[in-house]
Design a protein around this motif. Structure first.
Motif, PDB file in Angstrom:
ATOM      1  N   HIS A 137      -9.929  -2.244 -56.730  1.00  6.47           N
ATOM      2  CA  HIS A 137     -10.485  -1.252 -57.648  1.00  6.47           C
ATOM      3  C   HIS A 137      -9.421  -0.766 -58.617  1.00  6.47           C
ATOM      4  CE1 HIS A 137     -13.971  -0.830 -54.940  1.00  6.47           C
ATOM      5  NE2 HIS A 137     -13.067  -1.079 -54.001  1.00  6.47           N
ATOM      6  N   CYS A 165      -3.920  10.867 -45.253  1.00  8.69           N
ATOM      7  CA  CYS A 165      -4.139   9.708 -44.379  1.00  8.69           C
ATOM      8  C   CYS A 165      -5.618   9.506 -44.099  1.00  8.69           C
ATOM      9  CB  CYS A 165      -3.375   9.846 -43.065  1.00  8.69           C
ATOM     10  SG  CYS A 165      -4.082  11.050 -41.911  1.00  8.69           S
ATOM     11  N   LEU A 166      -6.449  10.499 -44.436  1.00  3.08           N
ATOM     12  CA  LEU A 166      -7.884  10.378 -44.181  1.00  3.08           C
ATOM     13  C   LEU A 166      -8.657  10.165 -45.473  1.00  3.08           C
ATOM     14  CD1 LEU A 166      -8.527  13.027 -41.344  1.00  3.08           C
ATOM     15  CD2 LEU A 166      -7.882  10.619 -41.175  1.00  3.08           C
ATOM     16  N   LEU A 189      -6.829  21.690 -53.640  1.00  2.00           N
ATOM     17  CA  LEU A 189      -7.085  22.037 -52.244  1.00  2.00           C
ATOM     18  C   LEU A 189      -6.307  21.116 -51.305  1.00  2.00           C
ATOM     19  CD1 LEU A 189     -10.963  22.613 -52.111  1.00  2.00           C
ATOM     20  CD2 LEU A 189      -9.161  24.345 -51.960  1.00  2.00           C
ATOM     21  N   PRO A 190      -5.729  21.673 -50.216  1.00  2.00           N
ATOM     22  CA  PRO A 190      -4.990  20.809 -49.291  1.00  2.00           C
ATOM     23  C   PRO A 190      -5.922  19.881 -48.506  1.00  2.00           C
ATOM     24  CG  PRO A 190      -5.095  23.065 -48.438  1.00  2.00           C
ATOM     25  CD  PRO A 190      -5.697  23.093 -49.815  1.00  2.00           C
ATOM     26  N   VAL A 191      -5.546  18.612 -48.443  1.00  2.00           N
ATOM     27  CA  VAL A 191      -6.313  17.615 -47.675  1.00  2.00           C
ATOM     28  C   VAL A 191      -5.321  16.680 -46.994  1.00  2.00           C
ATOM     29  CG1 VAL A 191      -8.250  17.664 -49.314  1.00  2.00           C
ATOM     30  CG2 VAL A 191      -6.474  15.919 -49.573  1.00  2.00           C
ATOM     31  N   TYR A 237     -15.254  -1.380 -50.484  1.00  2.00           N
ATOM     32  CA  TYR A 237     -15.565   0.028 -50.761  1.00  2.00           C
ATOM     33  C   TYR A 237     -16.432   0.078 -52.005  1.00  2.00           C
ATOM     34  CZ  TYR A 237     -14.647   4.656 -52.850  1.00  2.00           C
ATOM     35  OH  TYR A 237     -14.769   5.890 -53.438  1.00  2.00           O
ATOM     36  N   MET A 296     -12.599   8.100 -41.109  1.00  2.00           N
ATOM     37  CA  MET A 296     -11.267   7.567 -41.444  1.00  2.00           C
ATOM     38  C   MET A 296     -10.374   7.393 -40.207  1.00  2.00           C
ATOM     39  SD  MET A 296     -11.334   6.597 -44.516  1.00  2.00           S
ATOM     40  CE  MET A 296      -9.598   6.116 -44.483  1.00  2.00           C
ATOM     41  N   GLY A 325     -15.297  11.828 -44.593  1.00  7.52           N
ATOM     42  CA  GLY A 325     -14.382  10.870 -43.980  1.00  7.52           C
ATOM     43  C   GLY A 325     -13.515  11.418 -42.861  1.00  7.52           C
ATOM     44  N   GLN A 326     -13.754  12.654 -42.443  1.00  4.45           N
ATOM     45  CA  GLN A 326     -12.837  13.239 -41.461  1.00  4.45           C
ATOM     46  C   GLN A 326     -13.082  12.725 -40.044  1.00  4.45           C
ATOM     47  OE1 GLN A 326     -10.168  15.372 -42.931  1.00  4.45           O
ATOM     48  NE2 GLN A 326     -11.142  13.925 -44.318  1.00  4.45           N
ATOM     49  N   LEU A 349     -19.486   6.916 -46.055  1.00  2.25           N
ATOM     50  CA  LEU A 349     -18.295   7.757 -46.106  1.00  2.25           C
ATOM     51  C   LEU A 349     -18.646   8.995 -46.935  1.00  2.25           C
ATOM     52  CD1 LEU A 349     -15.160   8.154 -45.831  1.00  2.25           C
ATOM     53  CD2 LEU A 349     -14.942   6.859 -47.932  1.00  2.25           C
ATOM     54  N   ALA A 350     -18.648  10.150 -46.292  1.00  2.00           N
ATOM     55  CA  ALA A 350     -18.892  11.387 -47.050  1.00  2.00           C
ATOM     56  C   ALA A 350     -17.554  12.107 -47.145  1.00  2.00           C
ATOM     57  CB  ALA A 350     -19.965  12.224 -46.370  1.00  2.00           C
ATOM     58  N   ARG A 400     -18.436   3.047 -54.407  1.00  2.00           N
ATOM     59  CA  ARG A 400     -18.805   4.445 -54.620  1.00  2.00           C
ATOM     60  C   ARG A 400     -20.236   4.471 -55.143  1.00  2.00           C
ATOM     61  NH1 ARG A 400     -15.652   7.076 -58.993  1.00  2.00           N
ATOM     62  NH2 ARG A 400     -13.906   6.608 -57.643  1.00  2.00           N
ATOM     63  N   ASP A 430     -19.291   5.104 -50.251  1.00  2.00           N
ATOM     64  CA  ASP A 430     -18.842   6.475 -50.493  1.00  2.00           C
ATOM     65  C   ASP A 430     -19.973   7.265 -51.156  1.00  2.00           C
ATOM     66  OD1 ASP A 430     -17.540   8.802 -51.145  1.00  2.00           O
ATOM     67  OD2 ASP A 430     -15.999   7.872 -52.403  1.00  2.00           O
ATOM     68  N   SER A 448      -9.464  -2.018 -51.342  1.00  3.47           N
ATOM     69  CA  SER A 448     -10.470  -1.072 -50.859  1.00  3.47           C
ATOM     70  C   SER A 448      -9.957  -0.238 -49.695  1.00  3.47           C
ATOM     71  CB  SER A 448     -11.718  -1.831 -50.381  1.00  3.47           C
ATOM     72  OG  SER A 448     -12.430  -2.357 -51.467  1.00  3.47           O
ATOM     73  N   ASN A 454     -11.895  21.118 -45.845  1.00  5.72           N
ATOM     74  CA  ASN A 454     -11.935  20.896 -47.294  1.00  5.72           C
ATOM     75  C   ASN A 454     -12.534  19.542 -47.654  1.00  5.72           C
ATOM     76  OD1 ASN A 454     -10.838  23.336 -47.998  1.00  5.72           O
ATOM     77  ND2 ASN A 454      -8.739  22.574 -48.172  1.00  5.72           N
ATOM     78  N   ARG A 455     -12.552  18.618 -46.700  1.00  3.79           N
ATOM     79  CA  ARG A 455     -13.136  17.293 -46.964  1.00  3.79           C
ATOM     80  C   ARG A 455     -14.409  17.080 -46.142  1.00  3.79           C
ATOM     81  NH1 ARG A 455     -12.783  14.589 -50.943  1.00  3.79           N
ATOM     82  NH2 ARG A 455     -13.222  12.686 -49.799  1.00  3.79           N
ATOM     83  N   ARG A 490     -19.503  11.623 -53.943  1.00  9.10           N
ATOM     84  CA  ARG A 490     -19.530  12.093 -55.334  1.00  9.10           C
ATOM     85  C   ARG A 490     -20.893  11.877 -55.992  1.00  9.10           C
ATOM     86  NH1 ARG A 490     -13.569  10.027 -57.194  1.00  9.10           N
ATOM     87  NH2 ARG A 490     -14.110  10.840 -59.245  1.00  9.10           N
TER      88      ARG A 490
END
Lengths: 190, 290
Positions: free
Chosen positions: A26, A84-85, A79-81, B8, B37, B33-34, B30-31, B10, B52, A43, B114-115, B55
């Motif tokens: 991508h 690795c995820l 925002l903190p994220v 992947y 992933m 991903g917590q 995958l929304a 989107r 994904d 990907s 947050n995710r 978005r």
């Protein structure tokens, strides 16, 4: 955002290794610390590995790679994220800030970084970038931060040298909570 | 690279996403991903295609519908791409769905919330997850779409055992609807975890309310291995109760129905003790708020 977002910065294209697998690649464009970065990514490339191996920003550290340790924390649109995820293709069109984006262009440390120096908030430094990014998001937030909220944010990264208390002292100073009374939060109240 | 090779895509719309789900039976959504992933990074799963949905504009919505008549309660409709942070920090959600906010505060850490999405947690149905239990306690309804059409799933029908739900492989949750708790309803959400942010060792989501002289309750236990499970024996014991104090014989009878397994950190016996204590505390707290 940083001052650098107001400057016109050239787009930097980072290289990728030749395709070694048949899955899709991508083209992504990401704002990283105010610089526009273009790349072609696999990907399955994690955001952490993209930052470290392709953009050469190795301040974002890899610890557990399952979202627990906090060393890889970056700011995504402020925002903190956990980087690795996230897959690198997910950040196309978005803004990422890493620990390299905290100090001023002349090298002057950010207030949070300076507080970590002043209060011995780091020792080996492995967890430090993650702590700094999480705490920077609190410092730059408009609504005031409470001590309890700070403590819950400190829960979110592992430190194995300092024992947390110096990190807490640094954060309290940088967040203007140095004189607020309060013991560290105990557990989740059950 | 840690995950196995995958493609992947989107998705640009719900129609796009469900077409991809229908065309490739080894696709995963995958929304936030917590949960997905870590599974990919540890190679516990190796889907060929990751779709994904994070978005998709039509899933980025938080809607409040008022009841048609004053007696009907409002409904909170949460689109599948709304993060837990976005939901919990909305002032109206905070004021009207306090249990949802209290439960979200216990999910992982701020960076995870947050995710992580509300609907993703429901679709995943981790046995230690908070939100499936809250969905059952509050009587939520999930909206599921596939190329075959749309259907509604009540929380009572949705959650089966660990990581299993009533969703078909080609279906996705597009939204969840939480009815507004009635003002006379008491609630409590309590969990025990070994340290803040850890997965729950055990937890309870409790709702109690008076109805025509008896006490209706939904007491949902989670973290013990299966999906969210109602403590029906206790709910029956509360029907004609004059107060929140439960007979110890009833609690023991209920505890005997629990069947957790030992894990590296906590014995099955200890999990049952935690669940018993949390249930007693939750009933007392919910009763007080009634």
């Amino acid at each position: 955002m940083t001052e650098s977002s107001n400057r016109t910065t050239p787009v930097r294209r980072v290289s990728s290794p030749p395709a070694a697998e048949s899955t899709a690649r991508h083209n992504i464009t990401v704002d990283i610390n105010g610089e526009t970065i273009e790349a072609e990514v696999e990907s399955r490339l994690l955001l952490t590995d993209f930052l470290r191996d392709r953009v050469q920003l190795t301040g974002t550290h890899i610890g557990c790679e399952q979202g627990s340790c906090g060393a890889c924390t970056v700011l995504l649109d402020g925002l903190p994220v956990r980087s690795c995820l996230m897959l690198a293709p997910q950040v196309d069109g978005r803004s990422v800030r890493t620990v390299e984006g905290l100090a001023a262009p002349d090298g002057a440390l950010s207030p949070m970084q300076q507080a970590f120096c002043d209060h011995h908030g780091l020792q080996c430094g492995f967890c430090t970038p993650g702590f700094l990014m999480t705490l920077t998001s609190l410092a730059e937030r408009e609504t005031p931060v409470t001590l309890n909220e700070l403590d819950h944010h400190l829960d979110s990264s592992f430190c194995r040298c300092t024992g947390y208390m110096n990190i807490r002292a640094a954060a309290r100073h940088a967040l203007g909570l140095a004189h607020v009374e309060g013991k560290p939060a105990q557990g989740d109240g059950t | 690279m840690k995950p196995s090779p995958l493609d992947y895509v989107r998705a640009t719309s719900v129609d796009h996403a469900i077409e991809l789900l229908a065309s490739d039976n080894d696709a995963r959504l995958l929304a936030g991903g917590q949960s997905l992933m870590p599974v990919l990074n540890l190679r516990l799963g190796a889907p060929e295609l990751v779709v994904d949905i994070g978005r998709i504009d039509e899933l980025r919505s938080l809607e409040f519908a008022d009841g048609d008549v004053p007696a009907t309660r409002g409904v909170l409709r949460i689109g599948a791409a709304m993060t837990q942070t976005e939901v919990a920090t909305h002032p109206d959600v905070n004021g009207r769905w306090p249990m949802l906010v209290a439960a979200i505060a216990q999910i992982g850490h701020p960076q995870i919330r947050n995710r992580g999405t509300v609907c993703g947690s429901l679709a995943h149905n981790d046995p230690q997850a908070e939100l499936p239990a809250v969905a059952v306690a509050l009587g939520a309804t999930m909206i599921a779409r596939s190329v075959r059409g749309e259907r509604s799933l009540s929380a009572d029908d949705m959650f089966h055992g660990a990581f299993t739900t009533a969703l078909e492989a080609d279906e996705m949750i597009t939204a969840v609807e939480f009815p507004e708790p009635s003002p006379e309803q008491g609630w409590s959400f309590r969990e025990f975890s070994r340290q803040p942010g850890d997965f729950a060792t055990a937890g309870v989501a409790a709702v109690v309310r008076r109805n025509a002289g008896s006490i209706e309750s939904r007491l949902v236990v989670f973290g013990l291995g299966g999906g969210p499970t109602r403590a029906t024996l206790i709910e029956e014991a509360l029907l004609n109760a004059a107060g929140p104090d439960l007979e110890s014989s009833v609690i023991e009878q209920w505890a005997a129905t629990l069947d957790p397994v030992d894990d590296a950190h906590t014995s099955a016996r200890s999990k049952i003790r935690h669940a018993q204590r949390l249930l007693v505390e939750a009933v007392a707290e919910a009763w007080e708020r009634m």
